[in-house]
Design a protein around this motif. Structure first.
Motif, PDB file in Angstrom:
ATOM      1  N   GLU A   1      -8.045  -1.091   0.935  1.00  0.00           N
ATOM      2  CA  GLU A   1      -8.482  -0.607  -0.372  1.00  0.00           C
ATOM      3  C   GLU A   1      -7.324   0.021  -1.135  1.00  0.00           C
ATOM      4  N   SER A   2      -6.491   0.782  -0.386  1.00  0.00           N
ATOM      5  CA  SER A   2      -5.349   1.428  -1.037  1.00  0.00           C
ATOM      6  C   SER A   2      -4.355   0.386  -1.551  1.00  0.00           C
ATOM      7  N   ILE A   3      -4.078  -0.619  -0.716  1.00  0.00           N
ATOM      8  CA  ILE A   3      -3.153  -1.689  -1.134  1.00  0.00           C
ATOM      9  C   ILE A   3      -3.717  -2.436  -2.349  1.00  0.00           C
ATOM     10  N   LYS A   4      -5.043  -2.672  -2.308  1.00  0.00           N
ATOM     11  CA  LYS A   4      -5.686  -3.372  -3.433  1.00  0.00           C
ATOM     12  C   LYS A   4      -5.568  -2.564  -4.723  1.00  0.00           C
ATOM     13  N   GLU A   5      -5.766  -1.255  -4.624  1.00  0.00           N
ATOM     14  CA  GLU A   5      -5.638  -0.398  -5.799  1.00  0.00           C
ATOM     15  C   GLU A   5      -4.201  -0.395  -6.335  1.00  0.00           C
ATOM     16  N   VAL A   6      -3.240  -0.319  -5.387  1.00  0.00           N
ATOM     17  CA  VAL A   6      -1.827  -0.333  -5.791  1.00  0.00           C
ATOM     18  C   VAL A   6      -1.478  -1.650  -6.486  1.00  0.00           C
ATOM     19  N   GLU A   7      -1.951  -2.774  -5.921  1.00  0.00           N
ATOM     20  CA  GLU A   7      -1.699  -4.082  -6.512  1.00  0.00           C
ATOM     21  C   GLU A   7      -2.309  -4.184  -7.908  1.00  0.00           C
TER      22      GLU A   7
ATOM     23  N   GLU B   1      -3.024  -1.705  -9.942  1.00  0.00           N
ATOM     24  CA  GLU B   1      -2.277  -0.831 -10.849  1.00  0.00           C
ATOM     25  C   GLU B   1      -0.955  -1.467 -11.251  1.00  0.00           C
ATOM     26  N   TYR B   2      -0.340  -2.119 -10.257  1.00  0.00           N
ATOM     27  CA  TYR B   2       0.928  -2.813 -10.531  1.00  0.00           C
ATOM     28  C   TYR B   2       0.726  -3.915 -11.562  1.00  0.00           C
ATOM     29  N   GLU B   3      -0.321  -4.726 -11.380  1.00  0.00           N
ATOM     30  CA  GLU B   3      -0.579  -5.818 -12.319  1.00  0.00           C
ATOM     31  C   GLU B   3      -0.891  -5.275 -13.710  1.00  0.00           C
ATOM     32  N   LYS B   4      -1.619  -4.188 -13.745  1.00  0.00           N
ATOM     33  CA  LYS B   4      -1.973  -3.572 -15.014  1.00  0.00           C
ATOM     34  C   LYS B   4      -0.732  -3.087 -15.749  1.00  0.00           C
ATOM     35  N   MET B   5       0.158  -2.398 -15.031  1.00  0.00           N
ATOM     36  CA  MET B   5       1.380  -1.878 -15.636  1.00  0.00           C
ATOM     37  C   MET B   5       2.313  -3.025 -16.014  1.00  0.00           C
ATOM     38  N   LYS B   6       2.308  -4.074 -15.206  1.00  0.00           N
ATOM     39  CA  LYS B   6       3.160  -5.230 -15.491  1.00  0.00           C
ATOM     40  C   LYS B   6       2.756  -5.897 -16.799  1.00  0.00           C
ATOM     41  N   VAL B   7       1.443  -6.063 -16.980  1.00  0.00           N
ATOM     42  CA  VAL B   7       0.939  -6.673 -18.225  1.00  0.00           C
ATOM     43  C   VAL B   7       1.256  -5.770 -19.411  1.00  0.00           C
TER      44      VAL B   7
END
Length: 217
Positions: A190-196, A198-204
């Motif tokens: 779940e933590s990795i999924k949240e980090v991923e 958040e990463y995709e969100k910030m990347k966009v």
């Protein structure tokens, strides 16, 4: 002289002798009587008698209590103390089964030489005492043996219970570890999924911002 000797001998007579002391060739006046053992005891031997667990509940009578319990000294088993009416210095310590008569040693030598069934009363009493003591000893040994066996069984049962509790505790620890591993694994995913995410969100976000800046130029 004979009269004086007879008087001296009678003066030395003890009414009832301690059965245990008599076996040891000790003459000691008996103060107690055990109803179960049917033996007389002096005070020290009475104390020793009470030390055995199997005999601690025996009924011990004082001399004064004999009559109150319907017992008479003459009716109770004892070592011979009565003198021969013919041979005053001799105890009536022999029994002639042929004539069914209690006699002294002199009577045996004079009147019962041809009799085949002459028994010594002290020896008969001693044999009976030995048999009684042996039975008491066997009873005590058997009781101790049973107690030890019961203790052994109790300890074995306790060890089985302890082993059962140990196995149960070990299984619980292993189960808890597996449950914790499952929780940690789930938390990790779940933590990795949240980090991923958040990463995709910030990347966009930064990608769109960079485009807008280039277009404005």
């Amino acid at each position: 002289m004979a009269t004086k000797e007879n008087i001296d001998a009678s003066d030395e007579i003890i009414t009832v002798k301690c059965c245990v002391c008599t076996k040891k060739n000790i003459t000691r006046d008996a103060e107690k009587y055990c109803v179960e053992c049917k033996d007389y005891y002096c005070i020290p031997c009475t104390d020793s008698h009470k030390m055995f667990p199997a005999m601690s509940g025996h009924q011990i009578l004082d001399k004064a209590d004999f009559s109150s319990h319907g017992l008479q000294v003459a009716e109770l088993p004892s070592y011979p103390t009565e003198r021969c009416s013919t041979h005053k210095a001799k105890l009536l310590d022999m029994f002639c089964a042929n004539h069914n008569e209690v006699v002294c040693a002199s009577c045996v030598a004079i009147h019962h030489r041809a009799c085949q069934e002459i028994r010594s009363i002290p020896e008969d009493n001693e044999n009976l005492y030995r048999e009684s003591s042996l039975r008491e000893t066997k009873t005590i040994v058997n009781a101790m043996k049973k107690t030890m066996e019961d203790i052994k069984k109790s300890k074995e049962q306790l060890l089985r219970e302890l082993k059962k509790h140990k196995n149960k505790a070990t299984d619980s620890i292993r189960k808890f570890r597996k449950e914790m591993e499952a929780v940690l694994e789930k938390l990790e995913k779940e933590s990795i999924k949240e980090v991923e995410a958040e990463y995709e969100k910030m990347k966009v976000y930064y990608t769109n911002k960079s485009r807008k800046q280039r277009n404005s130029m």
